[in-house]
Design a protein around this motif. Structure first.
Motif, PDB file in Angstrom:
ATOM      1  N   LEU A  82     -13.447 -13.798   4.745  1.00  0.00           N
ATOM      2  CA  LEU A  82     -12.649 -13.061   3.863  1.00  0.00           C
ATOM      3  C   LEU A  82     -12.999 -11.537   4.415  1.00  0.00           C
ATOM      4  CD1 LEU A  82     -11.460 -12.500   1.004  1.00  0.00           C
ATOM      5  CD2 LEU A  82     -13.933 -12.587   0.172  1.00  0.00           C
ATOM      6  N   GLY A  83     -14.125 -11.565   4.973  1.00  0.00           N
ATOM      7  CA  GLY A  83     -14.442 -10.112   5.509  1.00  0.00           C
ATOM      8  C   GLY A  83     -13.501  -9.634   6.408  1.00  0.00           C
ATOM      9  N   VAL A  84     -13.006 -10.538   7.441  1.00  0.00           N
ATOM     10  CA  VAL A  84     -12.396 -10.110   8.559  1.00  0.00           C
ATOM     11  C   VAL A  84     -10.970  -9.915   7.813  1.00  0.00           C
ATOM     12  CG1 VAL A  84     -11.220 -11.257  10.782  1.00  0.00           C
ATOM     13  CG2 VAL A  84     -13.597 -11.456  10.146  1.00  0.00           C
ATOM     14  N   GLN A  85     -10.437 -10.852   7.044  1.00  0.00           N
ATOM     15  CA  GLN A  85      -8.988 -10.627   6.345  1.00  0.00           C
ATOM     16  C   GLN A  85      -8.997  -9.273   5.828  1.00  0.00           C
ATOM     17  OE1 GLN A  85      -8.902 -13.853   3.802  1.00  0.00           O
ATOM     18  NE2 GLN A  85      -7.994 -15.394   5.500  1.00  0.00           N
ATOM     19  N   VAL A  86     -10.063  -9.137   4.886  1.00  0.00           N
ATOM     20  CA  VAL A  86      -9.987  -7.661   4.275  1.00  0.00           C
ATOM     21  C   VAL A  86     -10.184  -6.482   5.239  1.00  0.00           C
ATOM     22  CG1 VAL A  86     -11.091  -6.072   2.319  1.00  0.00           C
ATOM     23  CG2 VAL A  86     -10.976  -8.505   1.907  1.00  0.00           C
ATOM     24  N   GLY A  87     -10.912  -6.598   6.374  1.00  0.00           N
ATOM     25  CA  GLY A  87     -10.921  -5.679   7.487  1.00  0.00           C
ATOM     26  C   GLY A  87      -9.681  -5.423   7.921  1.00  0.00           C
ATOM     27  N   LEU A  88      -9.092  -6.421   8.434  1.00  0.00           N
ATOM     28  CA  LEU A  88      -7.968  -6.253   9.145  1.00  0.00           C
ATOM     29  C   LEU A  88      -6.801  -5.600   8.407  1.00  0.00           C
ATOM     30  CD1 LEU A  88      -7.461  -9.774  10.785  1.00  0.00           C
ATOM     31  CD2 LEU A  88      -7.703  -7.393  12.164  1.00  0.00           C
ATOM     32  N   LEU A  89      -6.612  -5.819   7.114  1.00  0.00           N
ATOM     33  CA  LEU A  89      -5.761  -5.275   6.194  1.00  0.00           C
ATOM     34  C   LEU A  89      -6.255  -3.882   6.068  1.00  0.00           C
ATOM     35  CD1 LEU A  89      -5.337  -8.378   3.675  1.00  0.00           C
ATOM     36  CD2 LEU A  89      -3.647  -7.444   5.153  1.00  0.00           C
ATOM     37  N   LEU A  90      -7.156  -3.563   5.595  1.00  0.00           N
ATOM     38  CA  LEU A  90      -7.816  -2.213   5.131  1.00  0.00           C
ATOM     39  C   LEU A  90      -7.606  -1.371   6.505  1.00  0.00           C
ATOM     40  CD1 LEU A  90     -10.798  -2.669   2.856  1.00  0.00           C
ATOM     41  CD2 LEU A  90      -8.160  -2.251   2.306  1.00  0.00           C
ATOM     42  N   GLY A  91      -8.024  -1.972   7.687  1.00  0.00           N
ATOM     43  CA  GLY A  91      -7.782  -1.330   8.781  1.00  0.00           C
ATOM     44  C   GLY A  91      -6.411  -0.715   9.347  1.00  0.00           C
ATOM     45  N   THR A  92      -5.382  -1.759   8.985  1.00  0.00           N
ATOM     46  CA  THR A  92      -3.998  -1.497   8.919  1.00  0.00           C
ATOM     47  C   THR A  92      -3.519  -0.451   8.428  1.00  0.00           C
ATOM     48  OG1 THR A  92      -3.702  -4.062   9.889  1.00  0.00           O
ATOM     49  CG2 THR A  92      -1.860  -2.631   9.145  1.00  0.00           C
ATOM     50  N   ALA A  93      -4.247  -0.597   6.850  1.00  0.00           N
ATOM     51  CA  ALA A  93      -3.820   0.405   6.205  1.00  0.00           C
ATOM     52  C   ALA A  93      -4.225   2.000   6.806  1.00  0.00           C
ATOM     53  CB  ALA A  93      -4.296   0.297   4.754  1.00  0.00           C
ATOM     54  N   ALA A  94      -5.173   1.896   7.089  1.00  0.00           N
ATOM     55  CA  ALA A  94      -5.985   3.288   7.509  1.00  0.00           C
ATOM     56  C   ALA A  94      -5.053   3.682   8.793  1.00  0.00           C
ATOM     57  CB  ALA A  94      -7.189   3.097   8.144  1.00  0.00           C
ATOM     58  N   ILE A  95      -4.683   2.760   9.874  1.00  0.00           N
ATOM     59  CA  ILE A  95      -4.029   3.139  10.979  1.00  0.00           C
ATOM     60  C   ILE A  95      -2.690   3.663  10.829  1.00  0.00           C
ATOM     61  CG2 ILE A  95      -2.785   2.111  13.021  1.00  0.00           C
ATOM     62  CD1 ILE A  95      -5.178   0.438  13.253  1.00  0.00           C
ATOM     63  N   LEU A  96      -1.960   2.974   9.293  1.00  0.00           N
ATOM     64  CA  LEU A  96      -0.592   3.699   9.166  1.00  0.00           C
ATOM     65  C   LEU A  96      -0.811   5.045   8.419  1.00  0.00           C
ATOM     66  CD1 LEU A  96       0.937   0.038   7.645  1.00  0.00           C
ATOM     67  CD2 LEU A  96       1.440   1.339   9.841  1.00  0.00           C
ATOM     68  N   VAL A  97      -1.826   5.151   7.604  1.00  0.00           N
ATOM     69  CA  VAL A  97      -2.099   6.472   7.086  1.00  0.00           C
ATOM     70  C   VAL A  97      -2.408   7.525   8.109  1.00  0.00           C
ATOM     71  CG1 VAL A  97      -3.694   7.806   5.548  1.00  0.00           C
ATOM     72  CG2 VAL A  97      -2.975   5.553   4.924  1.00  0.00           C
ATOM     73  N   ALA A  98      -2.926   7.378   9.190  1.00  0.00           N
ATOM     74  CA  ALA A  98      -3.193   8.268  10.206  1.00  0.00           C
ATOM     75  C   ALA A  98      -1.825   8.424  10.870  1.00  0.00           C
ATOM     76  CB  ALA A  98      -4.159   7.373  11.333  1.00  0.00           C
ATOM     77  N   ALA A  99      -1.164   7.644  11.280  1.00  0.00           N
ATOM     78  CA  ALA A  99       0.114   7.685  11.776  1.00  0.00           C
ATOM     79  C   ALA A  99       1.085   8.642  10.869  1.00  0.00           C
ATOM     80  CB  ALA A  99       0.838   6.564  11.958  1.00  0.00           C
ATOM     81  N   ALA A 100       1.053   8.331   9.548  1.00  0.00           N
ATOM     82  CA  ALA A 100       1.841   9.251   8.707  1.00  0.00           C
ATOM     83  C   ALA A 100       1.465  10.639   8.871  1.00  0.00           C
ATOM     84  CB  ALA A 100       1.921   8.703   7.345  1.00  0.00           C
ATOM     85  N   LEU A 101       0.059  11.148   8.526  1.00  0.00           N
ATOM     86  CA  LEU A 101      -0.692  12.132   8.623  1.00  0.00           C
ATOM     87  C   LEU A 101      -0.177  12.984   9.889  1.00  0.00           C
ATOM     88  CD1 LEU A 101      -4.007  11.634   6.814  1.00  0.00           C
ATOM     89  CD2 LEU A 101      -1.837  12.520   5.846  1.00  0.00           C
ATOM     90  N   ALA A 102      -0.194  12.069  11.055  1.00  0.00           N
ATOM     91  CA  ALA A 102       0.191  12.764  12.384  1.00  0.00           C
ATOM     92  C   ALA A 102       1.452  13.166  12.396  1.00  0.00           C
ATOM     93  CB  ALA A 102      -0.138  11.698  13.583  1.00  0.00           C
ATOM     94  N   LEU A 103       2.293  12.332  11.822  1.00  0.00           N
ATOM     95  CA  LEU A 103       3.897  13.049  11.706  1.00  0.00           C
ATOM     96  C   LEU A 103       3.931  14.409  10.778  1.00  0.00           C
ATOM     97  CD1 LEU A 103       5.563   9.531  11.095  1.00  0.00           C
ATOM     98  CD2 LEU A 103       6.015  11.280  13.130  1.00  0.00           C
ATOM     99  N   ALA A 104       3.151  14.418   9.643  1.00  0.00           N
ATOM    100  CA  ALA A 104       3.102  15.494   8.639  1.00  0.00           C
ATOM    101  C   ALA A 104       2.477  16.640   9.588  1.00  0.00           C
ATOM    102  CB  ALA A 104       1.880  15.236   7.599  1.00  0.00           C
ATOM    103  N   ALA A 105       1.628  16.371  10.402  1.00  0.00           N
ATOM    104  CA  ALA A 105       0.863  17.643  11.252  1.00  0.00           C
ATOM    105  C   ALA A 105       2.064  18.110  12.118  1.00  0.00           C
ATOM    106  CB  ALA A 105      -0.328  16.857  11.679  1.00  0.00           C
ATOM    107  N   ALA A 106       2.720  17.158  12.716  1.00  0.00           N
ATOM    108  CA  ALA A 106       3.765  17.624  13.674  1.00  0.00           C
ATOM    109  C   ALA A 106       4.726  18.319  13.020  1.00  0.00           C
ATOM    110  CB  ALA A 106       4.324  16.385  14.243  1.00  0.00           C
ATOM    111  N   ALA A 107       5.036  18.110  11.813  1.00  0.00           N
ATOM    112  CA  ALA A 107       5.884  19.164  10.931  1.00  0.00           C
ATOM    113  C   ALA A 107       5.360  20.178  10.455  1.00  0.00           C
ATOM    114  CB  ALA A 107       6.673  17.986  10.069  1.00  0.00           C
ATOM    115  N   ARG A 108       4.071  20.240  10.629  1.00  0.00           N
ATOM    116  CA  ARG A 108       3.403  21.476   9.823  1.00  0.00           C
ATOM    117  C   ARG A 108       3.092  21.279   8.569  1.00  0.00           C
ATOM    118  NH1 ARG A 108       5.950  26.757  12.938  1.00  0.00           N
ATOM    119  NH2 ARG A 108       5.607  26.191  15.091  1.00  0.00           N
TER     120      ARG A 108
END
Length: 334
Positions: free
Chosen positions: A82-108
């Protein structure tokens, strides 16, 4: 000397700021500078095509990543802790959020994403944040289902997690996808919270009232300009309002559902008169067309048969459409 679109824009802006070019003649200056630089700057059509291709490439790339992840984990997911499953899902969410914020930073920042020329980055960031909301909700659901005895409460809290992340994503990159990312977990959270509160499960009225309230609040926010995409917001709010009115029909309290649906239709016609927005006109026609045949079929206890109900639906739709067209003509003439 080579020049791209951003360079061309800076040159023209500099000429305007220096007072050498009349701001009203910016377009002519743009053409003159482009020709003087030897047509090194790409045409707006070419730039638009490249942006669209980049956007498509981003979606396709994301689809391949998700597909590969699904294929990889489908065979091994049940074997993971269960820990690995939750970690993978939350880690995926964190990566997607980081990518979205990077796009926002690129657009100022958020203001830059809201600009028209950053539509591609805005849509990509919105999709990434919506995907992050789904991953976060799924991960939270797994964890909460393991920690809580109340399964309904676990689902409701997980839906709230998805709603919060989606709302944050909409604040960063407002799009129609972001609106749907907010509405879907809200629709899930309402009935599951009611189940967790041990309300009278035999009555559909609390769920119907909350869905109606959700639709009305959504429309109020749309009319006040809180949602950036007003037309999709009106459509979403109207659909949810009709759904809420129809909830009793799906259960044991049919007549309150008929009355509520008809009331939604009348309110939608009035909103069309006020706002002249076609989603309200369409909602009025649809709601009345749904409510009248349902009520007639119930009134005659099914004696009308399928043909009678179909005929009643057709006549009601025709009359509602004619009334809608008449109302639209009056609004246009007024």
């Amino acid at each position: 000397m080579t020049s791209d679109t951003s360079t061309l824009r800076r040159v023209v802006d500099g000429l305007v700021d220096a007072g050498l070019v009349d701001p009203a003649r910016r377009g002519e200056a743009d053409t003159v500078v482009r020709d003087a630089l030897g047509s090194g700057a790409p045409s707006p059509m070419a730039g638009s095509l490249r942006r669209r291709m980049a956007e498509i490439a981003g979606y396709v790339g994301g689809a391949f990543v998700v597909g590969a992840a699904v294929l990889f984990f489908s065979a091994t997911w049940a074997d993971l802790t269960l820990g690995v499953q939750v970690g993978l899902l939350l880690g995926t969410a964190a990566i997607l959020v980081a990518a979205a914020l990077a796009l926002a930073a690129a657009a100022r920042g958020r203001g830059g994403l809201a600009a028209g020329h950053e539509a591609v980055r805005r849509r990509l960031a919105s999709v990434l944040m919506t995907g992050a909301a789904g991953s976060a909700a799924f991960g939270a659901g797994l964890l909460l289902a393991d920690r809580l005895d109340d399964g309904s409460l676990a689902v409701a809290l997980a839906a709230l997690v998805g709603l919060v992340v989606s709302l944050a994503g909409y604040l960063v990159a407002p799009t129609t996808v972001g609106q749907l990312g907010i509405m879907v977990p809200a629709l899930v959270a309402v009935p599951t919270f009611l189940d967790s509160l041990d309300t009278d499960s035999s009555s559909p009225l609390p769920l119907a009232a909350l869905y109606l309230l959700l639709g009305v609040v959504w429309l109020v926010l749309a009319e006040r300009g809180v949602w950036r995409e007003v037309l999709p917001a009106r459509v979403i709010g109207c659909v949810v309002a009709v759904l809420g009115a129809q909830v009793p029909v799906f259960d044991t309290l049919a007549w309150p559902g008929y009355v509520a649906t008809a009331a939604v239709g009348v309110a939608a016609f009035w909103l069309y008169v006020v706002s002249r927005a076609w989603p309200y006109l369409a909602t009025g026609v649809v709601a009345v067309t749904i409510a009248v045949p349902e009520a007639l079929s119930d009134w005659f206890e099914g004696a009308l048969g399928a043909a009678g109900v179909l005929l009643a639906t057709g006549v009601t739709l025709l009359l509602a459409a004619l009334a809608g067209l008449r109302l639209r003509q009056e609004v246009a003439e007024g």
